[in-house]
Scaffold this motif. Structure first.
Motif, short mmCIF file in Angstrom:
data_model
loop_
_atom_site.label_atom_id
_atom_site.label_comp_id
_atom_site.label_asym_id
_atom_site.label_seq_id
_atom_site.Cartn_x
_atom_site.Cartn_y
_atom_site.Cartn_z
N ARG A 132 0.07 3.52 -15.78
CA ARG A 132 0.21 2.55 -14.69
C ARG A 132 0.94 1.30 -15.17
N THR A 179 -0.46 1.39 -9.08
CA THR A 179 -1.31 2.54 -8.76
C THR A 179 -0.78 3.28 -7.54
N HIS A 180 -0.34 2.54 -6.53
CA HIS A 180 0.19 3.15 -5.31
C HIS A 180 1.40 4.04 -5.62
N TYR A 216 -4.30 7.05 -17.99
CA TYR A 216 -3.86 6.65 -16.65
C TYR A 216 -3.50 5.17 -16.63
N ALA A 217 -4.35 4.32 -17.24
CA ALA A 217 -4.09 2.88 -17.25
C ALA A 217 -2.79 2.57 -17.99
N ASP A 270 0.26 7.06 -8.02
CA ASP A 270 -0.50 8.08 -7.31
C ASP A 270 0.40 8.91 -6.39
N ARG A 279 -8.92 8.10 -18.40
CA ARG A 279 -8.79 6.77 -17.80
C ARG A 279 -7.84 5.88 -18.60
N ALA A 283 -1.59 -4.47 -10.36
CA ALA A 283 -1.95 -3.09 -10.73
C ALA A 283 -2.07 -2.21 -9.50
N LEU A 284 -2.48 -2.80 -8.36
CA LEU A 284 -2.59 -2.02 -7.14
C LEU A 284 -1.24 -1.44 -6.74
#
Length: 296
Positions: A24, A249-250, A20-21, A253, A17, A245-246
């Motif tokens: 991002r 993330t998009h 990943y953060a 991912d 995690r 952050a969204l």
């Protein structure tokens, strides 16, 4: 039961995690300009700087607040006949608030037609409240006649609120775009903060879709999760870092999904989704239905 925090697998999962953060944040820092609409504010991140501009004016809120008065009365009195004490108390409070709001209208600088409309809506609402309190009852026929007579003014208020937001956002966004290079304008993305279970057709989502060149679906029914989409809706996220952050993330991912699964949209679905579909299809001897097709 969840793993204990000290369990080596929990520690390992937290390390994932954290990685990943961090990744991002790196993706976000390298993205082109990004805009977030959060309530009344537009936020732009560009070239390492942060800018703010308005998304709405007070006229938006005047239109919506007055519109809510007849709607609230309809909700409060629907399916009632004789009033109970709680309803009488609420109506008495609303009468006081409607009276105070009506007296404040003339100082709000509204155009004559809009001002007259707000007075009509509040005057009709006040008359209904007074009549119901005096009779200590209301018939559903009376309530239906009241709300149906208000619909033209309610819809005009909705149009005024939408126009205020669109005009305000457009002025802000266009001013920012004039400061961008052609390459930056081509990279521009947006995220719209919306309440959970937001209704289709969000004003800001529609505006950004058309101005940034995404597929404009108007009163759309589902969010398009294509990886190349430049406009996203962030449900129940009114926090600036989370909204931006969204977007990261998009993008992350989509890139990760393409590299691992060879399918850009795979990580837009729950990792367990396909397995769950197969298991449930076998367990219940059925198959998923496309939206709008109804039950099997």
């Amino acid at each position: 039961m969840a793993l204990e925090p000290a369990d080596p697998l929990s520690v390992l999962n937290q390390a994932f995690r954290d990685a990943y953060a961090a990744r991002r944040e790196a993706v976000l820092s390298r993205m082109g300009p990004v805009i977030a609409q959060i309530d009344d504010v537009l936020l732009l991140r560009m070239r390492g700087q942060r800018f703010e501009a308005p998304a709405r004016t007070r006229r938006y809120h005047v239109s919506k607040a007055v519109t809510h008065v007849p709607l609230a009365l309809h909700v409060l009195l629907a399916s009632k006949d004789a009033l109970d004490e709680e309803t009488r108390t609420r109506l008495t409070t609303m009468r006081r608030l409607i009276t105070a709001s009506r007296m404040s209208l003339d100082g709000r600088g509204l155009p004559a037609e809009a001002l007259a409309r707000q007075h009509r809506l509040l005057d009709a609402s006040l008359a209904l409240v007074d009549g119901v309190l005096a009779a200590n009852r209301v018939t559903q026929a009376e309530l239906s006649a009241f709300i149906h007579a208000r619909v033209p003014d309610l819809l005009k208020n909705a149009e005024d609120a939408a126009r205020d937001q669109i005009d305000t956002m457009h002025a802000s966004v266009e001013a920012w775009k004039r400061q961008m290079t052609a390459e930056e304008r081509g990279q521009l993305r947006a995220v719209v903060a919306a309440s959970h279970m937001s209704r289709p057709g969000n004003v800001a989502a529609q505006y950004f879709s058309i101005t940034l060149g995404d597929t404009w679906e108007g009163r759309f029914h589902e969010e398009d999760q294509q990886p190349g989409k430049r406009v996203l809706t962030s449900e129940a996220t009114f926090d600036e870092p989370a909204a931006f952050a969204l977007l990261a993330t998009h993008v992350l991912d989509a890139n990760t999904s393409r590299g691992i699964f060879g399918e850009e949209t795979r990580m837009a679905r729950d990792l367990l989704a396909d397995a769950a579909e197969r298991i449930l299809a076998g367990m219940f001897q059925t198959s998923p239905q496309s939206p709008g097709t109804g039950a099997p």
